[in-house]
Design an enzyme around this catalytic site. Structure first.
Site, mmCIF file in Angstrom:
data_model
loop_
_atom_site.group_PDB
_atom_site.id
_atom_site.type_symbol
_atom_site.label_atom_id
_atom_site.label_comp_id
_atom_site.label_asym_id
_atom_site.label_seq_id
_atom_site.Cartn_x
_atom_site.Cartn_y
_atom_site.Cartn_z
ATOM 1 N N ARG A 90 8.094 2.576 37.966
ATOM 2 C CA ARG A 90 8.187 2.251 39.399
ATOM 3 C C ARG A 90 6.761 2.273 39.969
ATOM 4 N NH1 ARG A 90 12.656 5.108 42.945
ATOM 5 N NH2 ARG A 90 12.296 3.252 44.215
ATOM 6 N N ASP A 242 6.000 8.109 49.786
ATOM 7 C CA ASP A 242 5.797 7.834 48.358
ATOM 8 C C ASP A 242 4.321 7.739 48.013
ATOM 9 O OD1 ASP A 242 8.536 6.666 49.186
ATOM 10 O OD2 ASP A 242 8.607 7.100 47.045
ATOM 11 N N LYS A 253 9.953 4.591 52.294
ATOM 12 C CA LYS A 253 11.119 3.712 52.163
ATOM 13 C C LYS A 253 11.148 2.643 53.257
ATOM 14 C CE LYS A 253 13.572 3.761 49.607
ATOM 15 N NZ LYS A 253 13.319 2.865 48.473
#
Ligand code: MRU
Length: 358
Positions: A90, A242, A253
């Protein structure tokens, strides 16, 4: 934190099986399943399909992924390839690179017969540190909630987006840790939980974990926060991240940015909670953050239950329609009231972060 009254962490190494155990988050909230990761490919897959998710937890899973790689094949080329696969699983959350880099550094000078033990110890240290950092974030964030409560003297309404709860970390969570600390201190809290389309981490994970800790919460559609702020029904927002750049820009997000804009327009304080493992000290421009684009099926198809029967993959969009599924956005530092870290609270700016992290 608790599930049905029993304390859990999100990931751990099992000495008997020599496997890594995770809570499979794709099955929550309707099923609680502990899954074994036996190989490094299992770890890569768990990160990709989001059996584990949330920046700190995918970092910890990648660290254990290196341990599993060594268990499988104690060969430096294999370990190097595995490390690359883990980082690529990711792209947005910096914790993945951070954890793999830290594991590589640790094992690079070690004799091959000791590699497994050294790597396992380091992966467990990453987990222990994350737990401590999240607990400290909670204590620091508690001061913000207390300040609001001392003025308001009634239930504090907190809006959060996605799941930056204990399920996204090892324990406590980032955004939720101040909430859990305030609740334990007896401050009345109610949480507005953004559903967080398309994967519904808010509804499926944040609301679930708050229920288990008996914290009052209400799920709202992602577009509802604005009107609640206009009506004075939100005292503060708190989210995770993140990747936060050294200039204070916050990648989180998708949808976080719009919530920050609404908060700014309505004078609602907007806090971001993060452990230092989520700070990217190198990247200077937020336009350079790789934004993960996921399968459009996450938008066009939904899962659910009817009675006790789980139904997966029901198409809800017109078959011919295209859909774009960007997983993250960036909130510029100017919309962030402050960053709450394990070392204290600071302005979302280079000066603010440098004051805490010299
Ligand atoms: O796609 P996800 O579920 O991994 O996204 C998670 C988030 O955006 C969280 O808010 C972020 O990782 C902070 S977690 C403490």
């Amino acid at each position: 934190m608790r599930i049905e009254g029993k304390n859990y962490k999100t990931i751990w190494f099992d000495q008997n099986s020599k496997n890594v155990k995770i809570i499979d988050q794709t099955k929550l909230p309707h099923e609680f399943i502990i899954k074994d990761l036996e190989t490094v490919d299992d770890a890569v897959n768990a990160i990709k399909v989001m059996e584990v998710r949330g920046a700190p937890l995918i970092g910890a899973t990648a660290a254990f992924g290196i341990v599993l790689a060594i268990k499988e094949n104690n060969d430096l080329n294999f370990i190097k390839r595995s490390a690359e696969d883990l980082v690529k699983a990711r792209p947005t959350a910096i914790n993945l690179q951070w954890a793999v880099h830290r594991m590589n550094n640790k094992i690079s000078m070690i004799k091959s017969e000791n590699l497994f033990d050294v790597a396992l110890k380091e992966a467990e240290l990453i987990c222990d540190e994350d737990e401590t950092f999240c607990e400290e974030i909670g204590k620091n964030g508690l001061k913000v909630i207390e300040e609001i409560y001392n003025k308001k003297k009634s239930t504090i309404n907190i809006l959060t987006h996605c799941n930056a709860g204990w399920l996204a970390t090892i324990n406590w969570g980032t955004a939720t840790s101040p909430i859990y600390h305030a609740h334990k201190k007896g401050i009345p809290i109610h949480v507005w939980v953004d559903e967080t389309r398309p994967r519904n981490q808010g509804a499926n994970l944040t609301s679930y974990e708050l229920n288990e800790e008996e914290i009052p919460n209400t799920i709202i559609a992602d577009n509802t926060g604005g009107i609640l702020m206009q009506r004075g029904q939100v005292d503060m927002c708190i989210v995770g991240t993140d990747r936060t750049l050294s200039n204070g820009d916050v990648c989180n997000k998708i949808g976080t940015y719009l919530k920050a804009l609404a908060a700014n327009d309505n004078n609602v304080p907007f806090y971001v909670a993060l452990p230092s493992s989520t700070i990217d000290w190198n990247l200077k421009n937020s336009k350079d953050i790789p934004i993960e684009e996921r399968d459009s099926k996450e938008l066009s198809h939904v899962d659910g239950i009817i009675g006790d029967k789980k139904i997966d993959g029901i198409q809800i969009y017109p078959k011919k329609s295209k859909a774009l599924n960007l997983a993250f956005d960036v909130t510029p530092a100017k919309y962030v009231t402050a960053l709450i870290t394990e070392r204290g609270i600071c302005e979302a700016s280079e000066d603010g972060l440098k004051r805490l992290f010299k």
